[in-house]
Write an enzyme that holds these catalytic residues in place. Structure first.
Site, PDB file in Angstrom:
ATOM      1  N   ASN A 152       0.804  -1.222   0.000  1.00  0.00           N
ATOM      2  CA  ASN A 152       0.000   0.000   0.000  1.00  0.00           C
ATOM      3  C   ASN A 152       0.841   1.279   0.000  1.00  0.00           C
ATOM      4  O   ASN A 152       0.435   2.288  -0.559  1.00  0.00           O
ATOM      5  CB  ASN A 152      -1.025  -0.016   1.145  1.00  0.00           C
ATOM      6  CG  ASN A 152      -0.387  -0.232   2.486  1.00  0.00           C
ATOM      7  OD1 ASN A 152       0.693  -0.805   2.588  1.00  0.00           O
ATOM      8  ND2 ASN A 152      -1.025   0.233   3.527  1.00  0.00           N
ATOM      9  N   GLY A 228       2.150  -5.541   7.505  1.00  0.00           N
ATOM     10  CA  GLY A 228       1.174  -6.280   6.717  1.00  0.00           C
ATOM     11  C   GLY A 228      -0.021  -6.627   7.572  1.00  0.00           C
ATOM     12  O   GLY A 228      -0.257  -6.018   8.622  1.00  0.00           O
ATOM     13  N   THR A 230      -2.617  -8.623  10.117  1.00  0.00           N
ATOM     14  CA  THR A 230      -2.393  -9.187  11.459  1.00  0.00           C
ATOM     15  C   THR A 230      -2.188 -10.705  11.409  1.00  0.00           C
ATOM     16  O   THR A 230      -1.311 -11.236  12.105  1.00  0.00           O
ATOM     17  CB  THR A 230      -3.581  -8.813  12.382  1.00  0.00           C
ATOM     18  OG1 THR A 230      -3.549  -7.391  12.554  1.00  0.00           O
ATOM     19  CG2 THR A 230      -3.467  -9.465  13.741  1.00  0.00           C
ATOM     20  N   GLU A 231      -2.962 -11.394  10.569  1.00  0.00           N
ATOM     21  CA  GLU A 231      -2.812 -12.856  10.550  1.00  0.00           C
ATOM     22  C   GLU A 231      -1.440 -13.246   9.995  1.00  0.00           C
ATOM     23  O   GLU A 231      -0.782 -14.149  10.514  1.00  0.00           O
ATOM     24  CB  GLU A 231      -3.954 -13.511   9.749  1.00  0.00           C
ATOM     25  CG  GLU A 231      -5.310 -13.397  10.453  1.00  0.00           C
ATOM     26  CD  GLU A 231      -5.221 -13.651  11.981  1.00  0.00           C
ATOM     27  OE1 GLU A 231      -4.648 -14.682  12.367  1.00  0.00           O
ATOM     28  OE2 GLU A 231      -5.703 -12.807  12.772  1.00  0.00           O
ATOM     29  N   GLY A 233       1.171 -11.431  10.231  1.00  0.00           N
ATOM     30  CA  GLY A 233       2.095 -11.033  11.298  1.00  0.00           C
ATOM     31  C   GLY A 233       2.256 -12.116  12.351  1.00  0.00           C
ATOM     32  O   GLY A 233       3.368 -12.379  12.829  1.00  0.00           O
ATOM     33  N   GLU A 250       4.078  -3.985  12.237  1.00  0.00           N
ATOM     34  CA  GLU A 250       3.050  -2.948  12.117  1.00  0.00           C
ATOM     35  C   GLU A 250       1.902  -3.614  11.369  1.00  0.00           C
ATOM     36  O   GLU A 250       2.052  -3.969  10.206  1.00  0.00           O
ATOM     37  CB  GLU A 250       3.657  -1.778  11.340  1.00  0.00           C
ATOM     38  CG  GLU A 250       3.056  -0.451  11.684  1.00  0.00           C
ATOM     39  CD  GLU A 250       1.896  -0.115  10.789  1.00  0.00           C
ATOM     40  OE1 GLU A 250       0.970  -0.943  10.686  1.00  0.00           O
ATOM     41  OE2 GLU A 250       1.923   0.967  10.206  1.00  0.00           O
ATOM     42  N   CYS A 284      -3.342   1.265   6.886  1.00  0.00           N
ATOM     43  CA  CYS A 284      -3.569   0.650   8.194  1.00  0.00           C
ATOM     44  C   CYS A 284      -4.196   1.627   9.178  1.00  0.00           C
ATOM     45  O   CYS A 284      -4.810   1.208  10.149  1.00  0.00           O
ATOM     46  CB  CYS A 284      -2.254   0.113   8.742  1.00  0.00           C
ATOM     47  SG  CYS A 284      -0.930   1.304   8.612  1.00  0.00           S
ATOM     48  N   GLU A 462       7.882   1.925  14.519  1.00  0.00           N
ATOM     49  CA  GLU A 462       8.775   2.495  13.512  1.00  0.00           C
ATOM     50  C   GLU A 462       9.003   3.955  13.876  1.00  0.00           C
ATOM     51  O   GLU A 462       8.278   4.525  14.687  1.00  0.00           O
ATOM     52  CB  GLU A 462       8.112   2.438  12.138  1.00  0.00           C
ATOM     53  CG  GLU A 462       7.789   1.040  11.678  1.00  0.00           C
ATOM     54  CD  GLU A 462       7.042   1.037  10.357  1.00  0.00           C
ATOM     55  OE1 GLU A 462       7.362   0.203   9.514  1.00  0.00           O
ATOM     56  OE2 GLU A 462       6.128   1.863  10.186  1.00  0.00           O
TER      57      GLU A 462
HETATM   58  O1  TXE Z   1      -1.040  -8.639   3.158  1.00  0.00           O
HETATM   59  P1  TXE Z   1       0.012  -9.646   3.765  1.00  0.00           P
HETATM   60  P2  TXE Z   1      -1.883  -8.743   1.820  1.00  0.00           P
HETATM   61  C1  TXE Z   1      -3.898  -6.237   5.633  1.00  0.00           C
HETATM   62  C2  TXE Z   1      -5.189  -5.813   4.978  1.00  0.00           C
HETATM   63  C3  TXE Z   1      -5.227  -6.638   3.747  1.00  0.00           C
HETATM   64  C4  TXE Z   1      -4.650  -7.928   4.243  1.00  0.00           C
HETATM   65  C5  TXE Z   1      -4.106  -8.807   3.158  1.00  0.00           C
HETATM   66  O2  TXE Z   1      -6.272  -6.129   5.805  1.00  0.00           O
HETATM   67  O3  TXE Z   1      -6.525  -6.818   3.245  1.00  0.00           O
HETATM   68  O4  TXE Z   1      -3.633  -7.536   5.145  1.00  0.00           O
HETATM   69  O5  TXE Z   1      -3.215  -8.065   2.337  1.00  0.00           O
HETATM   70  C6  TXE Z   1       4.211 -11.125   2.857  1.00  0.00           C
HETATM   71  N1  TXE Z   1       5.399 -15.455   5.348  1.00  0.00           N
HETATM   72  N2  TXE Z   1      -2.783  -5.368   5.327  1.00  0.00           N
HETATM   73  O6  TXE Z   1      -2.200 -10.133   1.400  1.00  0.00           O
HETATM   74  O7  TXE Z   1      -0.316 -11.044   3.393  1.00  0.00           O
HETATM   75  C7  TXE Z   1       3.639 -10.618   1.541  1.00  0.00           C
HETATM   76  O8  TXE Z   1       4.282 -11.233   0.441  1.00  0.00           O
HETATM   77  C8  TXE Z   1       6.145 -14.370   5.100  1.00  0.00           C
HETATM   78  C9  TXE Z   1      -2.466  -4.390   6.321  1.00  0.00           C
HETATM   79  O9  TXE Z   1      -1.210  -7.892   0.822  1.00  0.00           O
HETATM   80  O10 TXE Z   1       0.112  -9.314   5.187  1.00  0.00           O
HETATM   81  C10 TXE Z   1       3.903  -9.134   1.658  1.00  0.00           C
HETATM   82  O11 TXE Z   1       5.264  -8.858   1.343  1.00  0.00           O
HETATM   83  N3  TXE Z   1       5.697 -13.309   4.409  1.00  0.00           N
HETATM   84  C11 TXE Z   1      -1.255  -3.644   6.039  1.00  0.00           C
HETATM   85  C12 TXE Z   1       3.669  -8.874   3.147  1.00  0.00           C
HETATM   86  O12 TXE Z   1       3.822 -10.137   3.794  1.00  0.00           O
HETATM   87  C13 TXE Z   1       4.430 -13.330   3.978  1.00  0.00           C
HETATM   88  C14 TXE Z   1      -0.657  -3.603   4.722  1.00  0.00           C
HETATM   89  C15 TXE Z   1       2.285  -8.327   3.477  1.00  0.00           C
HETATM   90  O13 TXE Z   1       1.334  -9.222   2.976  1.00  0.00           O
HETATM   91  C16 TXE Z   1       3.590 -14.447   4.209  1.00  0.00           C
HETATM   92  C17 TXE Z   1      -1.049  -4.665   3.856  1.00  0.00           C
HETATM   93  C18 TXE Z   1       4.131 -15.549   4.937  1.00  0.00           C
HETATM   94  N4  TXE Z   1       3.411 -16.631   5.206  1.00  0.00           N
HETATM   95  C19 TXE Z   1      -2.098  -5.475   4.175  1.00  0.00           C
HETATM   96  N5  TXE Z   1       2.383 -14.166   3.663  1.00  0.00           N
HETATM   97  C20 TXE Z   1      -0.812  -2.544   6.931  1.00  0.00           C
HETATM   98  N6  TXE Z   1      -0.704  -2.771   8.229  1.00  0.00           N
HETATM   99  O14 TXE Z   1      -0.520  -1.472   6.462  1.00  0.00           O
HETATM  100  C21 TXE Z   1       2.459 -12.944   3.102  1.00  0.00           C
HETATM  101  N7  TXE Z   1       3.698 -12.428   3.282  1.00  0.00           N
END
Ligand code: TXE
Length: 498
Positions: A152, A228, A230-231, A233, A250, A284, A462
């Site tokens: 994002n 990214g 929460t799940e 994370g 975060e 977020c 951060e």
């Molecule tokens: O995020 P992911 P996604 C939230 C928001 C969104 C949801 C899914 O609700 O709809 O997350 O979005 C990497 N092991 N936010 O799928 O999955 C992935 O490749 C290691 C909130 O885009 O959290 C990417 O680089 N890494 C948010 C990063 O994690 C893994 C911003 C984020 O992806 C992984 C984005 C794994 N198993 C989404 N799975 C915020 N807080 O700003 C994924 N990744």
């Protein structure tokens, strides 16, 4: 034409070890402008080894802080020259409007400058250790820091984490989101052009479940810094936990916007609009629950509905566009599903609530800015993070009710309080269970100001001195200053120390 983007390991652009690539789609047009190398677990390992070698031979770690800061300032200057080009790339990758990306990227040099200044001014401490010893506590860099970043704000979030890590003398391995990997690769090259030695910044694009997973499970990391969902994370923190690797995270949010009865309604409606729909709502800290004093609820909702329905949705490269498409088909589906469920659970859609019609929207993942009323804690939309252009508006009866509703969330990242009454602004802010509270504003960020969440919104923060310190560890030097002869085992008759 499709452009190839390679991995960046040890100062070199290299294809992935098995030759696999993935494509990045333009969310506004469905075109596929980039074919990006997909890092395998072997590539992840090579990137970490590259970072480790660079760390251990001291090519960056041992550069004096003043010189490291000079290099970061040079990178800031190069970045400033390239902002328009990089902003355009960001828009093509993730669909956010060019107007927003220019405004955001113009701020990014500040992170390099700030953390360079922190590194130069960081001081060792000297705790009191008694009369015969001098204690010096040094802060030393920790090694290779893994950065897993989302789509994002591809460059902003990378920059926040990377500036602190590099200023402190570490190496980094960046796993950017598969939806926005192009600009982080270019950033690594820009940093090398500014003087960061090869091997210090490595970038390994790839999917989360493969590349990201391999990075989060790698025992060679000194720390993992993630932004990214929460799940995701929870999964990443558990993986890193097996190797006792510390994690900064975060995560998600569902930020409340509290509007009290003394506000100027048009000003507060403009603030709520900004809170909810910047980045097509994909942030977020999005203002996702607008809580309004019942005495002004009707007037406020009328003013806000008018503004929401007037937002200009369209081509994100057009500077007149106010809201671009969503980043991906999956995010749009998730958004549509959340709105449809809300409707089925009794909510009223005041504006939007569907994909727009018209030729210009056919190939992109557009969704109308959406305002929903009649939502409460019994409905999914109250709690779930949609991460799209959807916000809800509900009335509150008094200050205590506003605080109770605001805190009724598993998340605790951010909130904003809109009132002219200073005592109330401070009283309410102190009662909110979240890491960031804006008063009469929203979304504002500064490299010096901590940014992190309470509850399910994250671990650590951060920005600011804490983020810098989290990229270091303490080494305590204990120096004997006495000239007396100490010999514990010289004689059992000598009981001076008993
Ligand atoms: O995020 P992911 P996604 C939230 C928001 C969104 C949801 C899914 O609700 O709809 O997350 O979005 C990497 N092991 N936010 O799928 O999955 C992935 O490749 C290691 C909130 O885009 O959290 C990417 O680089 N890494 C948010 C990063 O994690 C893994 C911003 C984020 O992806 C992984 C984005 C794994 N198993 C989404 N799975 C915020 N807080 O700003 C994924 N990744």
């Amino acid at each position: 034409m499709t452009e190839k983007i390679l991995l960046h390991i040890n100062g070199q652009d290299v294809p992935s070890s098995d030759g696999a690539v993935f494509s990045v789609k333009n969310p506004a047009t469905g075109e596929e402008p980039y074919a990006v190398s997909h890092a395998t677990p072997d590539d992840v390992d090579a990137a970490i080894q590259s970072g480790q070698r660079a760390f251990e031979d001291g090519r960056w770690r041992d550069v004096p802080a003043r010189e490291r800061a000079r290099v970061l300032n040079r990178a800031a200057a190069l970045l400033t020259e390239r902002i328009d080009e990089l902003a355009r790339l960001e828009t093509v990758q993730i669909g956010r409007t060019l107007r927003e990306m220019r405004a955001q990227l113009r701020r990014l040099p500040e992170w390099l400058e700030y953390f360079g200044a922190v590194a130069q001014t960081a001081e060792d401490t000297g705790p009191n250790f008694g009369a015969e010893h001098l204690n010096v506590v040094r802060r030393v860099p920790i090694g290779v820091i893994g950065l897993i970043t989302p789509w994002n704000h591809p460059l902003l979030i990378t920059m926040k984490k990377l500036s602190a890590a590099l200023a402190a003398g570490n190496s980094v391995v960046i796993k950017p989101s598969e939806l926005g990997p192009v600009v982080p690769v270019l950033l690594a090259k820009l940093l090398e052009e500014a003087g960061v030695p090869a091997g210090v910044v490595n970038v390994i694009p790839g999917l989360g479940r493969t590349t990201g997973k391999a990075l989060s499970e790698h025992p060679g990391l000194a720390k993992l810094d993630f932004t990214g969902g929460t799940e995701t994370g929870r999964v990443i923190a558990a993986n890193a936990g097996h190797s006792l690797i510390p994690v900064t995270a975060e995560l998600g949010g569902k930020a409340p916007v509290l509007v009290f009865e003394d506000v100027d309604i048009n000003r507060a409606a403009a603030g709520a609009l900004f809170a909810a729909f910047i980045a097509t709502g994909q942030t977020c800290v999005q203002g996702a629950r607008i809580l309004v004093d019942r005495r002004i609820y009707g007037d406020f909702v009328e003013a806000l509905t008018k503004r929401v329905s007037a937002l200009r949705l369209g081509d994100p490269l057009d500077l007149q566009t106010q809201m671009g498409p969503m980043v991906s088909e999956a995010q749009r589906e998730k958004t549509a599903d959340a709105v449809n469920r809300a409707r089925a659970q009794g909510a009223t859609v005041l504006s939007g609530g569907r994909a727009p019609e018209g030729q210009q929207y056919e190939r992109g993942w557009f969704y109308e800015p959406t305002l929903v009323a009649d939502v409460g804690p019994l409905q999914d939309l109250w709690y779930e993070e949609v991460f799209g252009p959807v916000t809800l508006v509900v009335p509150f009866d008094n200050e205590a009710d506003a605080i109770q509703q605001a805190n009724d969330s598993p998340f605790g990242l951010a909130a904003s309080v809109w009132t002219q009454e200073i005592g109330r602004a401070i009283r309410v802010s102190k009662a909110l269970q979240c890491g960031i509270v804006w008063i009469n504003d929203h979304h504002r960020i500064d490299p010096a100001s901590p940014w992190g969440g309470f509850k399910d919104s994250g671990l650590g923060s951060e920005n600011g001195l804490d983020a810098y310190n989290a990229c270091t560890k303490k080494q305590s030097l204990i120096i004997n200053t006495s000239d007396s002869h100490f010999d514990w085992f010289a004689s059992v008759e000598d009981l001076r120390y008993s």
